[in-house]
Write an enzyme that holds these catalytic residues in place. Structure first.
Site, PDB file in Angstrom:
ATOM      1  CG  MET A   1     -58.779  16.512 -35.814  1.00 21.05           C
ATOM      2  SD  MET A   1     -59.036  17.489 -37.301  1.00 21.05           S
ATOM      3  CE  MET A   1     -60.050  18.815 -36.647  1.00 21.05           C
ATOM      4  CB  CYS A   2     -59.985  15.065 -29.335  1.00 18.87           C
ATOM      5  SG  CYS A   2     -61.530  14.137 -29.389  1.00 18.87           S
TER       6      CYS A   2
END
Length: 302
Positions: A1-2
């Site tokens: 979940m960058c």
């Protein structure tokens, strides 16, 4: 979940505010990647200058003083190269009025243990481990001007939490790539590229994407063509942003698993992982705001 935040400024009057605008965007995506972060800024006064190549080296401690590095590099370059070294936050910048290949050779001989994380005439790349806003503050992002900016907050999944594994990956002159997602067949593509003579600096799957794009550009692809070809070769779920000296591109995987939203006005193009990162941009109320379509490459040029 960058998290990804990218900004291309079409209106030169906004260039002095590039760092301030990008910093405000970065602030809104911190919780998407709290372990490390990276920045790429283009045409930033004091960091790069026209007619001069600049290398960004990972870390502020290279085992030598800046004076010693300057002397060592200068000794390997023509007398009029005007080699210079400066430390910006956790990054060492080495510049000289020569081509990048010659400068890389001189730096590699002077600092054989160094890792080059950025190269070109227009870009400076900075990355480190820690809270993204602390990294941005340490490097002085908010006060920077420039024509483009690219930032990434990382939540490591495919490799260890290291500064070298942070994004962006800059593996050719003025080329940077950031990535939210993962490539499932990166090991296979890495082996193929190694057989072609490509050298890697990390185990990160994103570096494979960056090296692939650089390889395609070297073979004559346009940036759009390179990203279309990437979609044919690399499998996985991803949103990518790629920048060059005068362009920016965005592409999502064919099922658009990872989020992305774009705001476009006459003054700028901005992309982020979430709308809240765009909400404070000037003129956002009149922007064309849209989600990029699955598998489609979007490109913009200055």
């Amino acid at each position: 979940m960058c998290g990804i935040a990218a900004l291309q400024l079409r209106n030169p009057s906004l260039h002095p505010w590039m760092g301030s605008l990008l910093s405000s965007m970065l602030c809104q995506i911190v919780d998407r990647g709290p372990d490390s972060a990276g920045l790429a800024v283009y045409n930033t006064p004091g960091l790069v200058r026209e007619g001069t190549s600049t290398l960004s080296l990972l870390g502020k401690d290279q085992g030598m003083t800046t004076a010693a590095i300057t002397t060592g590099v200068a000794a390997l370059l023509p007398p009029d190269a005007a080699a210079a070294v400066q430390v910006v936050g956790d990054t060492t910048l080495v510049s000289a009025a020569v081509g990048t290949d010659l400068l890389v050779k001189a730096v590699s001989e002077t600092l054989p243990g160094s890792t080059i994380i950025g190269r070109g005439e227009h870009v400076a790349v900075m990355k480190s481990v820690g809270h993204p806003m602390e990294i941005a503050a340490e490097h002085g992002l908010e006060a920077m001007g420039g024509s483009q900016g690219l930032s990434h907050t990382r939540m490591a999944t495919e490799s260890a939490v290291t500064a070298g594994g942070s994004h962006p990956f800059s593996v050719a002159d003025d080329l940077c790539l950031v990535h939210n997602g993962s490539f499932s067949n990166h090991a296979t593509v890495r082996r193929d590229l190694k057989r072609e003579g490509v050298v890697f600096d990390s185990e990160n799957d994103t570096e494979v994407g960056a090296r692939y794009v650089a390889s395609r550009l070297k073979q004559g692809d346009t940036l759009e063509e390179a990203l279309v070809n990437l979609g044919k070769v690399l499998d996985g779920f991803y949103t990518l942003v790629v920048t060059t000296a005068d362009s920016m591109a965005v592409v999502r995987d064919p099922i658009a698993c990872k989020p992305a939203i774009i705001a476009e006005t006459d003054d700028y193009v901005a992309m982020a992982s979430e709308y809240r990162a765009l909400a404070a941009l000037p003129g956002i109320e009149n922007a064309r705001i849209f989600e990029p379509e699955p598998g489609k490459v979007y490109t913009w040029s200055l």
